[in-house]
Design a protein around this motif. Structure first.
Motif, PDB file in Angstrom:
ATOM      1  N   ASP A   1      -2.489   5.952 -46.729  1.00  0.00           N
ATOM      2  CA  ASP A   1      -1.118   5.452 -46.711  1.00  0.00           C
ATOM      3  C   ASP A   1      -1.094   4.189 -45.854  1.00  0.00           C
ATOM      4  OD1 ASP A   1      -0.015   7.601 -48.167  1.00  0.00           O
ATOM      5  OD2 ASP A   1      -0.049   8.850 -46.363  1.00  0.00           O
ATOM      6  N   HIS A   2      -0.208   3.288 -46.197  1.00  0.00           N
ATOM      7  CA  HIS A   2      -0.059   2.095 -45.373  1.00  0.00           C
ATOM      8  C   HIS A   2       1.287   2.103 -44.693  1.00  0.00           C
ATOM      9  CE1 HIS A   2      -3.703   0.102 -46.553  1.00  0.00           C
ATOM     10  NE2 HIS A   2      -3.471   0.484 -47.794  1.00  0.00           N
ATOM     11  N   PRO A   3       1.318   2.396 -43.389  1.00  0.00           N
ATOM     12  CA  PRO A   3       2.579   2.316 -42.655  1.00  0.00           C
ATOM     13  C   PRO A   3       3.056   0.858 -42.604  1.00  0.00           C
ATOM     14  CG  PRO A   3       0.742   2.728 -41.158  1.00  0.00           C
ATOM     15  CD  PRO A   3       0.201   2.819 -42.544  1.00  0.00           C
ATOM     16  N   PRO A   4       4.324   0.632 -42.217  1.00  0.00           N
ATOM     17  CA  PRO A   4       4.891  -0.714 -42.278  1.00  0.00           C
ATOM     18  C   PRO A   4       4.033  -1.812 -41.647  1.00  0.00           C
ATOM     19  CG  PRO A   4       6.608   0.852 -41.772  1.00  0.00           C
ATOM     20  CD  PRO A   4       5.327   1.628 -41.803  1.00  0.00           C
ATOM     21  N   ALA A   5       3.435  -1.546 -40.479  1.00  0.00           N
ATOM     22  CA  ALA A   5       2.658  -2.601 -39.811  1.00  0.00           C
ATOM     23  C   ALA A   5       1.477  -3.032 -40.675  1.00  0.00           C
ATOM     24  CB  ALA A   5       2.180  -2.123 -38.448  1.00  0.00           C
ATOM     25  N   GLN A   6       0.812  -2.045 -41.298  1.00  0.00           N
ATOM     26  CA  GLN A   6      -0.322  -2.373 -42.152  1.00  0.00           C
ATOM     27  C   GLN A   6       0.137  -3.076 -43.425  1.00  0.00           C
ATOM     28  OE1 GLN A   6      -2.697   1.044 -42.983  1.00  0.00           O
ATOM     29  NE2 GLN A   6      -3.456   1.225 -40.894  1.00  0.00           N
ATOM     30  N   ALA A   7       1.234  -2.593 -43.982  1.00  0.00           N
ATOM     31  CA  ALA A   7       1.739  -3.205 -45.216  1.00  0.00           C
ATOM     32  C   ALA A   7       2.124  -4.667 -44.955  1.00  0.00           C
ATOM     33  CB  ALA A   7       2.934  -2.417 -45.744  1.00  0.00           C
ATOM     34  N   ALA A   8       2.685  -4.932 -43.768  1.00  0.00           N
ATOM     35  CA  ALA A   8       3.089  -6.304 -43.436  1.00  0.00           C
ATOM     36  C   ALA A   8       1.869  -7.205 -43.301  1.00  0.00           C
ATOM     37  CB  ALA A   8       3.900  -6.317 -42.145  1.00  0.00           C
ATOM     38  N   LEU A   9       0.811  -6.665 -42.671  1.00  0.00           N
ATOM     39  CA  LEU A   9      -0.419  -7.436 -42.502  1.00  0.00           C
ATOM     40  C   LEU A   9      -1.053  -7.721 -43.862  1.00  0.00           C
ATOM     41  CD1 LEU A   9      -2.543  -8.659 -40.581  1.00  0.00           C
ATOM     42  CD2 LEU A   9      -3.657  -6.433 -40.519  1.00  0.00           C
ATOM     43  N   ARG A  10      -1.097  -6.685 -44.705  1.00  0.00           N
ATOM     44  CA  ARG A  10      -1.681  -6.851 -46.038  1.00  0.00           C
ATOM     45  C   ARG A  10      -0.902  -7.896 -46.832  1.00  0.00           C
ATOM     46  NH1 ARG A  10      -3.571  -2.105 -48.556  1.00  0.00           N
ATOM     47  NH2 ARG A  10      -5.498  -3.240 -48.364  1.00  0.00           N
TER      48      ARG A  10
ATOM     49  N   LEU B   1      -1.829 -11.323 -45.719  1.00  0.00           N
ATOM     50  CA  LEU B   1      -3.181 -11.618 -46.178  1.00  0.00           C
ATOM     51  C   LEU B   1      -3.181 -11.981 -47.662  1.00  0.00           C
ATOM     52  CD1 LEU B   1      -6.123 -11.562 -45.395  1.00  0.00           C
ATOM     53  CD2 LEU B   1      -6.144  -9.100 -45.677  1.00  0.00           C
ATOM     54  N   LEU B   2      -2.516 -11.141 -48.464  1.00  0.00           N
ATOM     55  CA  LEU B   2      -2.493 -11.386 -49.907  1.00  0.00           C
ATOM     56  C   LEU B   2      -1.798 -12.698 -50.225  1.00  0.00           C
ATOM     57  CD1 LEU B   2      -1.755  -7.831 -51.371  1.00  0.00           C
ATOM     58  CD2 LEU B   2      -3.895  -9.085 -51.423  1.00  0.00           C
ATOM     59  N   SER B   3      -0.737 -13.031 -49.466  1.00  0.00           N
ATOM     60  CA  SER B   3      -0.027 -14.251 -49.826  1.00  0.00           C
ATOM     61  C   SER B   3      -0.877 -15.480 -49.498  1.00  0.00           C
ATOM     62  CB  SER B   3       1.352 -14.316 -49.179  1.00  0.00           C
ATOM     63  OG  SER B   3       1.222 -14.509 -47.802  1.00  0.00           O
TER      64      SER B   3
ATOM     65  N   PHE C   1      -8.573   0.896 -53.919  1.00  0.00           N
ATOM     66  CA  PHE C   1      -8.435  -0.281 -53.066  1.00  0.00           C
ATOM     67  C   PHE C   1      -8.040  -1.498 -53.891  1.00  0.00           C
ATOM     68  CE2 PHE C   1     -12.842   0.317 -54.304  1.00  0.00           C
ATOM     69  CZ  PHE C   1     -13.233  -0.928 -54.775  1.00  0.00           C
ATOM     70  N   TYR C   2      -7.575  -2.504 -53.196  1.00  0.00           N
ATOM     71  CA  TYR C   2      -7.146  -3.731 -53.847  1.00  0.00           C
ATOM     72  C   TYR C   2      -8.323  -4.644 -54.148  1.00  0.00           C
ATOM     73  CZ  TYR C   2      -2.094  -3.401 -53.248  1.00  0.00           C
ATOM     74  OH  TYR C   2      -0.778  -3.054 -53.361  1.00  0.00           O
ATOM     75  N   GLN C   3      -8.237  -5.347 -55.264  1.00  0.00           N
ATOM     76  CA  GLN C   3      -9.129  -6.462 -55.513  1.00  0.00           C
ATOM     77  C   GLN C   3      -8.288  -7.697 -55.816  1.00  0.00           C
ATOM     78  OE1 GLN C   3     -12.156  -5.679 -58.491  1.00  0.00           O
ATOM     79  NE2 GLN C   3     -13.561  -5.019 -56.896  1.00  0.00           N
ATOM     80  N   CYS C   4      -8.815  -8.852 -55.436  1.00  0.00           N
ATOM     81  CA  CYS C   4      -8.152 -10.133 -55.699  1.00  0.00           C
ATOM     82  C   CYS C   4      -9.135 -10.995 -56.436  1.00  0.00           C
ATOM     83  CB  CYS C   4      -7.843 -10.840 -54.390  1.00  0.00           C
ATOM     84  SG  CYS C   4      -6.759  -9.922 -53.347  1.00  0.00           S
ATOM     85  N   ASP C   5      -8.897 -11.231 -57.708  1.00  0.00           N
ATOM     86  CA  ASP C   5      -9.855 -11.972 -58.520  1.00  0.00           C
ATOM     87  C   ASP C   5      -9.293 -13.286 -59.022  1.00  0.00           C
ATOM     88  OD1 ASP C   5     -11.281  -9.663 -58.199  1.00  0.00           O
ATOM     89  OD2 ASP C   5     -12.029  -9.623 -60.256  1.00  0.00           O
ATOM     90  N   PHE C   6     -10.181 -14.261 -59.104  1.00  0.00           N
ATOM     91  CA  PHE C   6      -9.858 -15.558 -59.705  1.00  0.00           C
ATOM     92  C   PHE C   6     -10.964 -15.852 -60.712  1.00  0.00           C
ATOM     93  CE2 PHE C   6     -10.853 -20.051 -59.925  1.00  0.00           C
ATOM     94  CZ  PHE C   6      -9.631 -20.692 -60.003  1.00  0.00           C
TER      95      PHE C   6
END
Length: 430
Positions: free
Chosen positions: A5-14, A17-19, A112-117
């Motif tokens: 689970d991602h609590p708010p602090a982790q979700a905010a960091l993620r 990062l993603l942006s 888990f997340y992946q970010c592909d280009f």
């Protein structure tokens, strides 16, 4: 197991990062796509080499054998083939699933997340490939993760090495996945796996060892182009020619300082056909270490020209090159840093708290906050009829809200609002 689970602090960091990653993809002109989490089982089978056993298969329901997507590259190739797209630059940020033994300490999960280009289409050699490396360089520099190196190799050079070392073609892929372990274990162990498990002759293994322990830059490429054995091999020669071109472009981008042509880089996946690369973070434990220690791979990718053709009924090929940013690994590094620094990350973006100093002013708060919301301002208030002013200001401090808009009887009478800067305690009437 292997999920979290991602609590708010982790979700905010993620989110942050993603942006940062997505804004780099957009800067390079990529469009976003999305594909289903479910794929037909046969779409995924046989595309990942030894890792096929890590695919999450689902029971047959309604006559289809399904599986959860294992990465974002195979679905992309299927998408291109199904829609007859021959030219596309896309990014995709989504969750993927692997039945791995989770090592959650190292940022390895089953979900888990992946970010592909990726860049798909027929272009002149090495121009899109160079851009993919530039993107990795931009993202890793932007996130300030410390020193890194991007290792580059080419499947054709590797196959050429195997060929001139006397490895039968049927053993190229197994040999490849063993060479790929060189960053995690010493050459002696890799050699014994080649001979013991993969059935290579000790002589072949030793000859391979002479090549796969080399790394350098343009000088090494030139040296290998002169190599009497390698230069006789058509594949290796092609690969080295392209590698030379790639380094010319990377020099123009000004990033060769972080690039290493590394013959041990193999990348375990079956679908790569040309250039392959992997970015690793380096950790300078102390100043006396000659070789910096690698913290592990944070991005990887390469050219896969045959994958789309596997899904096309007529076998039409679309050349592709792409990169995946290891967002989970980066996330766990940033998370540890944040913990160590003790810095508090804001989990909300509230700009102002609407507060009242006296009793019976709930109506004034509701009217004002509604006006703020309608004007697009991020505002909050406490859900109590008569909260104490101290309690309201304390809430601002706890959650990092910078401003408090205070309406008391005096303010209402004068038709003003008192705006208080929570940190400096300065107040202005508006």
């Amino acid at each position: 197991q292997g999920t979290r689970d991602h609590p708010p602090a982790q979700a905010a960091l993620r989110d942050r990062l993603l942006s940062a990653v997505v804004s780099c993809f957009k800067r390079h002109g990529a469009a976003a796509i999305d594909t289903p989490v479910l794929e037909l089982r046969e779409t995924l089978m046989g595309k990942y080499g030894e890792d096929t056993k890590l695919i999450y298969e689902l029971q047959d329901q309604g006559g289809e054998l399904l599986a959860l997507r294992y990465d974002l590259t195979v679905p992309f190739a299927r998408y291109l083939a199904m829609n007859k797209v021959t030219n596309m630059k896309r990014y995709h940020v989504a969750k993927v699933y692997r039945r791995d033994n989770p090592a959650t300490t190292r940022g390895r999960y089953r979900e888990f997340y992946q970010c592909d280009f990726d860049i798909a289409g027929q272009f002149d050699p090495m121009i899109p490939d160079a851009e993919c490396l530039k993107i990795v360089h931009e993202i890793l520099s932007d996130l300030q993760l410390g020193d890194f190196v991007i290792k580059v190799n080419d499947r054709r050079i590797l196959n050429g090495v195997f060929a001139v070392c006397g490895v039968p073609e049927s053993k190229f892929i197994p040999a490849c996945s063993t060479v790929d372990k060189l960053d995690k274990m010493p050459w002696e162990e890799v050699r014994s796996e080649m001979v013991g498990e993969k059935g290579l002759s000790p002589e072949a293994a030793d000859r391979i060892g002479e090549y796969v322990q080399l790394h350098g830059g343009l000088d090494l490429i030139e040296r290998l182009l002169q190599d009497p054995k390698l230069s006789q091999n058509k594949l290796a020669k092609e690969g080295l020619g392209d590698m030379k071109l790639l380094f010319e472009y990377l020099t123009l981008f000004g990033i060769t300082g972080k690039i290493s042509f590394d013959l041990s880089l193999a990348r375990g996946l079956d679908y790569y056909t040309g250039v392959i690369f992997e970015a690793v973070l380096l950790q300078q434990e102390n100043e006396h270490v000659e070789e910096p220690v690698s913290v592990g791979s944070v991005a990887g990718g390469g050219r896969y020209d045959g994958l789309v053709g596997m899904f096309d009924p007529k076998g039409r090929k679309v050349p592709c090159v792409g990169v995946s940013i290891g967002i989970e690994r980066i996330f766990s590094i940033l998370e540890q840093r944040l913990e160590a620094s003790g810095e508090k990350l804001r989990t909300t973006e509230t700009q102002v708290l609407v507060a009242t100093p006296q009793k019976h002013l709930l109506a004034a708060r509701l009217k004002l906050i509604s006006e703020l919301w309608d004007a697009g301002i991020k505002a909050e208030m406490l859900y109590k009829k008569d909260p104490k002013l101290l309690k309201q200001l304390q809430y601002c401090e706890d959650t990092g809200i910078p401003l408090a808009a205070i309406v008391g009887e005096q303010e209402l009478a004068n038709g003003v609002v008192k705006l208080r800067d929570v940190a400096t305690r300065e107040e202005v009437r508006i």
